[in-house]
Structure formats: structure tokens, C-alpha cells
Design a protein around this motif. Structure first.
Motif, PDB file in Angstrom:
ATOM      1  N   GLY A  47       8.091  18.897  52.569  1.00  0.00           N
ATOM      2  CA  GLY A  47       7.253  19.801  53.346  1.00  0.00           C
ATOM      3  C   GLY A  47       7.412  19.620  54.844  1.00  0.00           C
ATOM      4  O   GLY A  47       7.500  20.601  55.603  1.00  0.00           O
ATOM      5  N   GLY A  48       7.473  18.373  55.282  1.00  0.00           N
ATOM      6  CA  GLY A  48       7.653  18.112  56.711  1.00  0.00           C
ATOM      7  C   GLY A  48       9.000  18.572  57.223  1.00  0.00           C
ATOM      8  O   GLY A  48       9.124  19.031  58.365  1.00  0.00           O
ATOM      9  N   THR A  49      10.018  18.480  56.360  1.00  0.00           N
ATOM     10  CA  THR A  49      11.351  18.953  56.755  1.00  0.00           C
ATOM     11  C   THR A  49      11.356  20.455  56.973  1.00  0.00           C
ATOM     12  O   THR A  49      11.878  20.953  57.985  1.00  0.00           O
ATOM     13  N   LEU A  50      10.780  21.196  56.035  1.00  0.00           N
ATOM     14  CA  LEU A  50      10.712  22.654  56.193  1.00  0.00           C
ATOM     15  C   LEU A  50       9.933  23.023  57.446  1.00  0.00           C
ATOM     16  O   LEU A  50      10.346  23.911  58.207  1.00  0.00           O
ATOM     17  N   ARG A  51       8.817  22.364  57.661  1.00  0.00           N
ATOM     18  CA  ARG A  51       8.001  22.624  58.850  1.00  0.00           C
ATOM     19  C   ARG A  51       8.799  22.422  60.124  1.00  0.00           C
ATOM     20  O   ARG A  51       8.805  23.284  61.016  1.00  0.00           O
ATOM     21  N   ASP A  52       9.495  21.304  60.222  1.00  0.00           N
ATOM     22  CA  ASP A  52      10.236  20.998  61.443  1.00  0.00           C
ATOM     23  C   ASP A  52      11.402  21.953  61.652  1.00  0.00           C
ATOM     24  O   ASP A  52      11.724  22.334  62.785  1.00  0.00           O
ATOM     25  N   LEU A  53      12.045  22.356  60.557  1.00  0.00           N
ATOM     26  CA  LEU A  53      13.141  23.314  60.673  1.00  0.00           C
ATOM     27  C   LEU A  53      12.637  24.663  61.173  1.00  0.00           C
ATOM     28  O   LEU A  53      13.245  25.292  62.051  1.00  0.00           O
ATOM     29  N   LEU A  54      11.532  25.118  60.621  1.00  0.00           N
ATOM     30  CA  LEU A  54      10.995  26.420  61.015  1.00  0.00           C
ATOM     31  C   LEU A  54      10.486  26.420  62.453  1.00  0.00           C
ATOM     32  O   LEU A  54      10.565  27.437  63.152  1.00  0.00           O
ATOM     33  N   LEU A  55       9.977  25.281  62.891  1.00  0.00           N
ATOM     34  CA  LEU A  55       9.473  25.178  64.263  1.00  0.00           C
ATOM     35  C   LEU A  55      10.560  24.764  65.249  1.00  0.00           C
ATOM     36  O   LEU A  55      10.275  24.583  66.432  1.00  0.00           O
ATOM     37  N   ASP A  56      11.789  24.605  64.752  1.00  0.00           N
ATOM     38  CA  ASP A  56      12.909  24.161  65.597  1.00  0.00           C
ATOM     39  C   ASP A  56      12.558  22.853  66.294  1.00  0.00           C
ATOM     40  O   ASP A  56      12.800  22.673  67.486  1.00  0.00           O
ATOM     41  N   ARG A  57      12.000  21.946  65.513  1.00  0.00           N
ATOM     42  CA  ARG A  57      11.516  20.669  66.024  1.00  0.00           C
ATOM     43  C   ARG A  57      12.546  19.587  65.704  1.00  0.00           C
ATOM     44  O   ARG A  57      12.826  19.319  64.541  1.00  0.00           O
ATOM     45  N   ALA A  58      13.121  18.993  66.731  1.00  0.00           N
ATOM     46  CA  ALA A  58      14.157  17.984  66.522  1.00  0.00           C
ATOM     47  C   ALA A  58      13.773  16.683  67.219  1.00  0.00           C
ATOM     48  O   ALA A  58      13.156  16.706  68.281  1.00  0.00           O
ATOM     49  N   LEU A  60      14.226  15.865  62.949  1.00  0.00           N
ATOM     50  CA  LEU A  60      13.326  16.034  61.817  1.00  0.00           C
ATOM     51  C   LEU A  60      12.457  14.788  61.661  1.00  0.00           C
ATOM     52  O   LEU A  60      12.829  13.692  62.067  1.00  0.00           O
ATOM     53  N   VAL A  61      11.309  14.980  61.036  1.00  0.00           N
ATOM     54  CA  VAL A  61      10.315  13.904  60.979  1.00  0.00           C
ATOM     55  C   VAL A  61      10.891  12.630  60.373  1.00  0.00           C
ATOM     56  O   VAL A  61      10.642  11.521  60.878  1.00  0.00           O
ATOM     57  N   TRP A  62      11.691  12.739  59.309  1.00  0.00           N
ATOM     58  CA  TRP A  62      12.208  11.530  58.672  1.00  0.00           C
ATOM     59  C   TRP A  62      13.442  10.979  59.375  1.00  0.00           C
ATOM     60  O   TRP A  62      13.794   9.817  59.184  1.00  0.00           O
ATOM     61  N   VAL A  63      14.087  11.801  60.190  1.00  0.00           N
ATOM     62  CA  VAL A  63      15.184  11.301  61.014  1.00  0.00           C
ATOM     63  C   VAL A  63      14.615  10.494  62.181  1.00  0.00           C
ATOM     64  O   VAL A  63      15.145   9.433  62.550  1.00  0.00           O
TER      65      VAL A  63
END
Length: 211
Positions: A47-58, A60-63
Motif C-alpha cells: 500500500g505504501g509503495t502504491l501511495r508513493d508512486l502515485l504521489l511521485d514521492r521519492a 519509496l517508503v521501503w527504499v
């Protein structure tokens, strides 16, 4: 507690509980230890990965925080050796998933609020963060996805909690308090559905009217 600190805590808590649910599904499918770790990690950060991808947030949370993956792996190992002690793994999975949903939705809402997107996107990010990891877990594990089970509030619970947070912030409540209220609403709706059968009306086909 600041918004950033609360969101971080929610991300870790939701990842841990979702990891446990992923490992429980792995136990139901009788996978090996590697399968347990994969299912736990997939569910924990999906879920956090999808969220970060959609928000163009780099990144990613687990990275940015590899400890999330390590935590999921540890949870998987624990479940691998202890799942047989549970009286009902299906029931444990259901309840753990409810708590994970109630934590992940406000995590997604908080991240979206911090980015400064519109209220509609804030609500959608809450729903995506709360539901996508579990959806991936159920699809990969060949289970009926919880979000599609008839007669249960799932996406509705996520939507209700996210909308509550947005409305409370609009009314002037501090964001951290709004996120806690969001979690309470999600959990209340989910438990109400599981225990007392709260549900929205289902579509029922009707024969066409005769001319």
C-alpha cells in the motif's frame, strides 16, 4: 507529536501488522520460509509503495527505510514457527487485517496531507494505502480478496475514516488528532461489519419490466 513523526509511526505499525497477515496467508498455503518472507514483505509495503508512486514521492517508503523489509522478514520467521499455535488462523488474519487497515489509512492520509494535494486525493491515498497491500496478498495467495467479500465494510471503512480526517482538518482540528480520529472510525466500521454485520445494500438483479 508532529505530523511527520506520527505518520512514520503509523507506517511502521501498519507494515508490521500487515506483514503478520501476509505470513498467515503463507501458512494457510503451506509455503516455505522464503515464501513466508515474500508474502509478508509484499503485504507490508504494498500500500505504501502504491501511495508513493502515485504521489511521485521519492524514494519509496521501503527504499528510504529498509528496516521495514527487515521487520517484515522477522515477523514472517516468527509466524513460520508459531502459526500452528493459533486456534483459528483465518480469524486471526481477519482481526489483524482490521487493525492494519485502521493504521494504514491514516498513514496514507497523513502522507498526502504533508505533500499538500487536494482533499479528494488525500482520501484516495488513504484508501490506496490501506487496501492495496492486502489486495496483493490475497491475489498472490489465491484467496478471495477481503475488499470484495460480500456483506462487509472494507473500502467503505477506509473511505469513511479518510473522509473523517479531511473534514476534521477543514473544521480546524490539528492534523495529528484528525489522523487518530481517522483510525478510530476505520476500526469502528470494520469491527461493526465483522461482529454485528454492518453492511451496505447489495445489488440484486431484477427482471426487466414488460412493455
Amino acid at each position: 507529536m508532529t505530523l511527520a513523526a506520527l505518520v512514520l509511526a503509523l507506517d511502521y505499525a501498519s507494515a508490521l501488522i500487515f506483514a503478520l497477515t501476509g505470513a498467515l496467508v503463507a501458512s494457510r498455503k503451506q509455503l516455505d520460509l522464503t515464501g513466508f518472507v515474500f508474502m509478508a514483505a509484499l503485504t507490508a509495503v504494498g500500500g505504501g509503495t502504491l501511495r508513493d508512486l502515485l504521489l511521485d514521492r521519492a524514494p519509496l517508503v521501503w527504499v528510504a527505510r529498509p528496516s521495514l523489509i527487515v521487520m517484515a522478514a522477522v515477523a514472517a520467521v516468527i509466524v513460520f514457527w508459531t502459526a500452528h499455535l493459533l486456534e483459528s488462523r483465518a480469524r486471526a488474519l481477519l482481526w489483524l487485517d482490521a487493525f492494519a487497515l485502521a493504521i494504514a489509512v491514516p498513514a496514507g492520509v497523513g502522507v498526502a496531507m504533508g505533500v499538500g494535494v487536494s482533499p479528494v486525493i488525500v482520501v484516495l491515498m488513504g484508501i490506496a494505502t490501506g487496501t492495496f497491500g492486502g489486495l496483493m496478498r490475497d491475489v498472490v495467495g489465491n484467496e478471495v480478496p477481503m475488499i470484495f467479500r460480500q456483506g462487509e465494510l472494507y473500502i467503505t471503512a477506509a473511505f469513511g475514516g479518510a473522509l473523517t480526517a479531511v473534514l476534521l482538518v477543514w473544521l480546524g482540528l490539528p492534523q495529528p488528532a484528525a489522523l487518530l480520529a481517522c483510525a478510530a472510525v476505520v476500526l469502528a466500521l470494520r469491527i461493526g461489519s465483522m461482529v454485528w454485520g454492518w453492511a451496505l445494500p447489495l445489488y440484486k438483479p431484477r427482471p426487466p419490466r414488460q412493455p
